[in-house]
Design a protein around this motif. Structure first.
Motif, PDB file in Angstrom:
ATOM      1  N   LYS A 141      -9.141 -13.227   8.625  1.00 32.12           N
ATOM      2  CA  LYS A 141      -8.352 -12.067   8.227  1.00 32.12           C
ATOM      3  C   LYS A 141      -8.034 -12.105   6.742  1.00 32.12           C
ATOM      4  O   LYS A 141      -8.078 -11.090   6.047  1.00 32.12           O
ATOM      5  N   ALA A 142      -7.712 -13.277   6.224  1.00 35.49           N
ATOM      6  CA  ALA A 142      -7.451 -13.405   4.795  1.00 35.49           C
ATOM      7  C   ALA A 142      -8.729 -13.143   3.993  1.00 35.49           C
ATOM      8  O   ALA A 142      -8.703 -12.495   2.941  1.00 35.49           O
ATOM      9  N   HIS A 143      -9.859 -13.627   4.476  1.00 32.14           N
ATOM     10  CA  HIS A 143     -11.144 -13.412   3.802  1.00 32.14           C
ATOM     11  C   HIS A 143     -11.487 -11.933   3.800  1.00 32.14           C
ATOM     12  O   HIS A 143     -11.936 -11.380   2.780  1.00 32.14           O
ATOM     13  N   ARG A 144     -11.263 -11.258   4.927  1.00 32.66           N
ATOM     14  CA  ARG A 144     -11.579  -9.835   5.003  1.00 32.66           C
ATOM     15  C   ARG A 144     -10.696  -9.033   4.062  1.00 32.66           C
ATOM     16  O   ARG A 144     -11.139  -8.078   3.433  1.00 32.66           O
ATOM     17  N   LEU A 145      -9.415  -9.435   3.956  1.00 34.52           N
ATOM     18  CA  LEU A 145      -8.502  -8.744   3.053  1.00 34.52           C
ATOM     19  C   LEU A 145      -8.979  -8.875   1.609  1.00 34.52           C
ATOM     20  O   LEU A 145      -8.958  -7.913   0.837  1.00 34.52           O
ATOM     21  N   GLN A 146      -9.455 -10.065   1.247  1.00 35.01           N
ATOM     22  CA  GLN A 146      -9.856 -10.314  -0.131  1.00 35.01           C
ATOM     23  C   GLN A 146     -11.189  -9.663  -0.484  1.00 35.01           C
ATOM     24  O   GLN A 146     -11.363  -9.158  -1.598  1.00 35.01           O
ATOM     25  N   PHE A 147     -12.121  -9.650   0.476  1.00 35.95           N
ATOM     26  CA  PHE A 147     -13.470  -9.191   0.160  1.00 35.95           C
ATOM     27  C   PHE A 147     -13.896  -7.942   0.937  1.00 35.95           C
ATOM     28  O   PHE A 147     -15.064  -7.573   0.918  1.00 35.95           O
ATOM     29  N   GLY A 148     -12.964  -7.294   1.610  1.00 33.88           N
ATOM     30  CA  GLY A 148     -13.334  -6.163   2.464  1.00 33.88           C
ATOM     31  C   GLY A 148     -13.565  -4.849   1.755  1.00 33.88           C
ATOM     32  O   GLY A 148     -14.010  -3.883   2.370  1.00 33.88           O
ATOM     33  N   GLY A 149     -13.259  -4.754   0.472  1.00 37.21           N
ATOM     34  CA  GLY A 149     -13.527  -3.513  -0.243  1.00 37.21           C
ATOM     35  C   GLY A 149     -12.292  -2.749  -0.666  1.00 37.21           C
ATOM     36  O   GLY A 149     -12.407  -1.667  -1.243  1.00 37.21           O
ATOM     37  N   GLY A 150     -11.116  -3.283  -0.366  1.00 36.21           N
ATOM     38  CA  GLY A 150      -9.878  -2.644  -0.819  1.00 36.21           C
ATOM     39  C   GLY A 150      -9.715  -1.226  -0.297  1.00 36.21           C
ATOM     40  O   GLY A 150     -10.148  -0.883   0.798  1.00 36.21           O
ATOM     41  N   LYS A 151      -9.097  -0.376  -1.129  1.00 35.60           N
ATOM     42  CA  LYS A 151      -8.793   0.987  -0.689  1.00 35.60           C
ATOM     43  C   LYS A 151     -10.032   1.870  -0.595  1.00 35.60           C
ATOM     44  O   LYS A 151      -9.960   2.978  -0.068  1.00 35.60           O
ATOM     45  N   GLY A 152     -11.170   1.386  -1.093  1.00 33.65           N
ATOM     46  CA  GLY A 152     -12.383   2.182  -1.019  1.00 33.65           C
ATOM     47  C   GLY A 152     -13.189   1.961   0.243  1.00 33.65           C
ATOM     48  O   GLY A 152     -14.195   2.652   0.466  1.00 33.65           O
ATOM     49  N   GLN A 153     -12.791   1.023   1.106  1.00 33.41           N
ATOM     50  CA  GLN A 153     -13.574   0.741   2.310  1.00 33.41           C
ATOM     51  C   GLN A 153     -13.443   1.884   3.326  1.00 33.41           C
ATOM     52  O   GLN A 153     -12.442   2.599   3.355  1.00 33.41           O
ATOM     53  N   PRO A 154     -14.465   2.070   4.158  1.00 36.42           N
ATOM     54  CA  PRO A 154     -14.475   3.207   5.084  1.00 36.42           C
ATOM     55  C   PRO A 154     -13.245   3.298   5.979  1.00 36.42           C
ATOM     56  O   PRO A 154     -12.733   4.398   6.223  1.00 36.42           O
ATOM     57  N   LEU A 155     -12.755   2.175   6.511  1.00 36.51           N
ATOM     58  CA  LEU A 155     -11.578   2.192   7.376  1.00 36.51           C
ATOM     59  C   LEU A 155     -10.400   2.849   6.671  1.00 36.51           C
ATOM     60  O   LEU A 155      -9.697   3.689   7.250  1.00 36.51           O
ATOM     61  N   VAL A 156     -10.173   2.495   5.420  1.00 35.65           N
ATOM     62  CA  VAL A 156      -9.031   3.024   4.670  1.00 35.65           C
ATOM     63  C   VAL A 156      -9.246   4.494   4.338  1.00 35.65           C
ATOM     64  O   VAL A 156      -8.324   5.318   4.467  1.00 35.65           O
ATOM     65  N   ARG A 157     -10.452   4.858   3.924  1.00 33.07           N
ATOM     66  CA  ARG A 157     -10.731   6.259   3.597  1.00 33.07           C
ATOM     67  C   ARG A 157     -10.557   7.162   4.810  1.00 33.07           C
ATOM     68  O   ARG A 157     -10.139   8.315   4.686  1.00 33.07           O
ATOM     69  N   ALA A 158     -10.859   6.625   6.004  1.00 39.76           N
ATOM     70  CA  ALA A 158     -10.715   7.426   7.222  1.00 39.76           C
ATOM     71  C   ALA A 158      -9.260   7.781   7.513  1.00 39.76           C
ATOM     72  O   ALA A 158      -8.977   8.798   8.153  1.00 39.76           O
ATOM     73  N   MET A 159      -8.316   6.969   7.037  1.00 40.76           N
ATOM     74  CA  MET A 159      -6.901   7.233   7.298  1.00 40.76           C
ATOM     75  C   MET A 159      -6.363   8.402   6.474  1.00 40.76           C
ATOM     76  O   MET A 159      -5.414   9.063   6.872  1.00 40.76           O
ATOM     77  N   GLY A 160      -6.966   8.665   5.314  1.00 43.95           N
ATOM     78  CA  GLY A 160      -6.551   9.781   4.483  1.00 43.95           C
ATOM     79  C   GLY A 160      -5.213   9.563   3.799  1.00 43.95           C
ATOM     80  O   GLY A 160      -4.622   8.483   3.834  1.00 43.95           O
ATOM     81  N   GLN A 161      -4.715  10.634   3.178  1.00 50.39           N
ATOM     82  CA  GLN A 161      -3.405  10.641   2.539  1.00 50.39           C
ATOM     83  C   GLN A 161      -2.693  11.940   2.885  1.00 50.39           C
ATOM     84  O   GLN A 161      -3.326  12.976   3.097  1.00 50.39           O
ATOM     85  N   ILE A 162      -1.374  11.885   2.932  1.00 53.76           N
ATOM     86  CA  ILE A 162      -0.570  13.066   3.217  1.00 53.76           C
ATOM     87  C   ILE A 162      -0.267  13.765   1.895  1.00 53.76           C
ATOM     88  O   ILE A 162       0.321  13.161   0.986  1.00 53.76           O
ATOM     89  N   GLU A 163      -0.670  15.020   1.779  1.00 60.15           N
ATOM     90  CA  GLU A 163      -0.443  15.793   0.560  1.00 60.15           C
ATOM     91  C   GLU A 163       0.678  16.790   0.790  1.00 60.15           C
ATOM     92  O   GLU A 163       0.606  17.635   1.676  1.00 60.15           O
ATOM     93  N   ASN A 164       1.742  16.695  -0.052  1.00 65.88           N
ATOM     94  CA  ASN A 164       2.875  17.616   0.029  1.00 65.88           C
ATOM     95  C   ASN A 164       3.403  17.915  -1.364  1.00 65.88           C
ATOM     96  O   ASN A 164       3.765  16.999  -2.111  1.00 65.88           O
ATOM     97  N   ASP A 165       3.469  19.226  -1.727  1.00 65.44           N
ATOM     98  CA  ASP A 165       4.082  19.657  -2.985  1.00 65.44           C
ATOM     99  C   ASP A 165       3.570  18.846  -4.177  1.00 65.44           C
ATOM    100  O   ASP A 165       4.339  18.273  -4.968  1.00 65.44           O
ATOM    101  N   ASN A 166       2.260  18.796  -4.307  1.00 65.01           N
ATOM    102  CA  ASN A 166       1.611  18.114  -5.430  1.00 65.01           C
ATOM    103  C   ASN A 166       1.871  16.604  -5.465  1.00 65.01           C
ATOM    104  O   ASN A 166       1.697  15.957  -6.501  1.00 65.01           O
ATOM    105  N   THR A 167       2.339  16.055  -4.356  1.00 64.82           N
ATOM    106  CA  THR A 167       2.518  14.611  -4.249  1.00 64.82           C
ATOM    107  C   THR A 167       1.718  14.112  -3.056  1.00 64.82           C
ATOM    108  O   THR A 167       1.368  14.884  -2.162  1.00 64.82           O
TER     109      THR A 167
END
Length: 278
Positions: A74-100
């Motif tokens: 788990k520690a290895h995956r966290l370090q080398f998994g691709g950070g915020k650009g990895q597919p799992l993270v991109r699939a979660m998206g972001q909540i957009e409200n009032d330009n934030t």
């Protein structure tokens, strides 16, 4: 979502009597008889590098399996998994409200060994893990307790990630429909039978398969998730597999995020409501 194999009822080794008695009462599992032979049992083990006792699922087919959020895979995956650009993270998206924008709060409805939950939590998402198997939930709970009481100083990134994790031992579909939690994203990664010609599964997956067997009700969980999530539902699928059937109008994914071996099917709630499918 996993189901406990009715023909396998693990026992608890009596190497640490006080711990065994408490866990036996909590999980309603017997303490192993010295003469008994069980294909699966729980015990507290340590290794030469770290004397901390880890609750472990032991098997007569492979080595012991425990969960550790501070080291190992788990520690290895966290370090080398691709950070915020990895597919799992991109699939979660972001909540957009009032330009934030902000990161969504997540329920991992099929927590399993907690790998995906830990990656997301370490990247800033608040993640509530739900695990139906009381034994797997006990492994997760033990890992969280050890992570919250480390034997050495941890980085801010790791402590923040652990603080973002919480755990519930419950049937996910029932929990979602009965408790109606206020949640942005629901993530599910159903377990499916191994293909006969596929290479041997990793040790953790073998232990889970032996303990809980394949998923049999992901359709019901998907329906419950779609009725609960405010923003989206994300379903992890093997590459080339068909989407999970949805009993609500056979709803299909609104979008997908793909990686070499995995696909994340995304069901956007706003789009489903606009099309009157939900």
């Amino acid at each position: 979502m996993e189901q406990l194999n009715s023909h396998i009822k693990p026992c608890i080794a009596n190497t640490h009597p006080d711990k065994a008695k408490d866990l036996s009462y909590k999980l309603n599992l017997p303490i192993c008889d010295e003469a008994a032979t069980s294909p699966l049992w729980l015990d507290w083990l340590s290794n030469k590098k770290d004397p901390t006792l880890n609750l472990s699922l032991c098997s007569d087919k492979q080595g012991p399996v425990s969960i550790d959020f501070l080291s190992g895979k788990k520690a290895h995956r966290l370090q080398f998994g691709g950070g915020k650009g990895q597919p799992l993270v991109r699939a979660m998206g972001q909540i957009e409200n009032d330009n934030t924008s902000r990161l969504p709060n997540i329920i991992d409805a099929t927590a399993g060994m907690g790998g995906d939950s830990y990656v997301l939590a370490s990247l800033g998402f608040k993640v509530q893990m739900i695990e139906r198997s009381p034994i797997v939930a006990a492994l997760l709970d033990d890992a969280l307790k050890r992570a919250n009481n480390p034997t050495e100083t941890l980085s801010t990134e790791i402590t923040s990630g652990i603080a973002n994790l919480s755990l519930i031992n419950a049937d996910s579909a029932e929990y979602l429909l009965e408790q109606k939690p206020d949640i942005d994203v629901i993530y599910m990664d159903p377990m499916y039978p191994e293909k006969k010609k596929k290479a041997a599964a990793k040790k953790e997956m073998q232990a889970l398969q032996q303990l809980v067997g394949p998923d049999t009700d992901s359709e019901n969980l998907l329906a419950a998730a779609l009725q609960t999530a405010k923003y989206r539902v994300v379903v992890k699928r093997p590459k080339g597999a068909i989407p999970v059937f949805c009993p609500i109008n056979n709803i299909q994914p609104s979008a997908q995020v793909s990686s070499p071996n995995t696909r994340y099917d995304i069901y956007v709630i706003k789009a489903l409501k606009a099309s009157k499918h939900l």
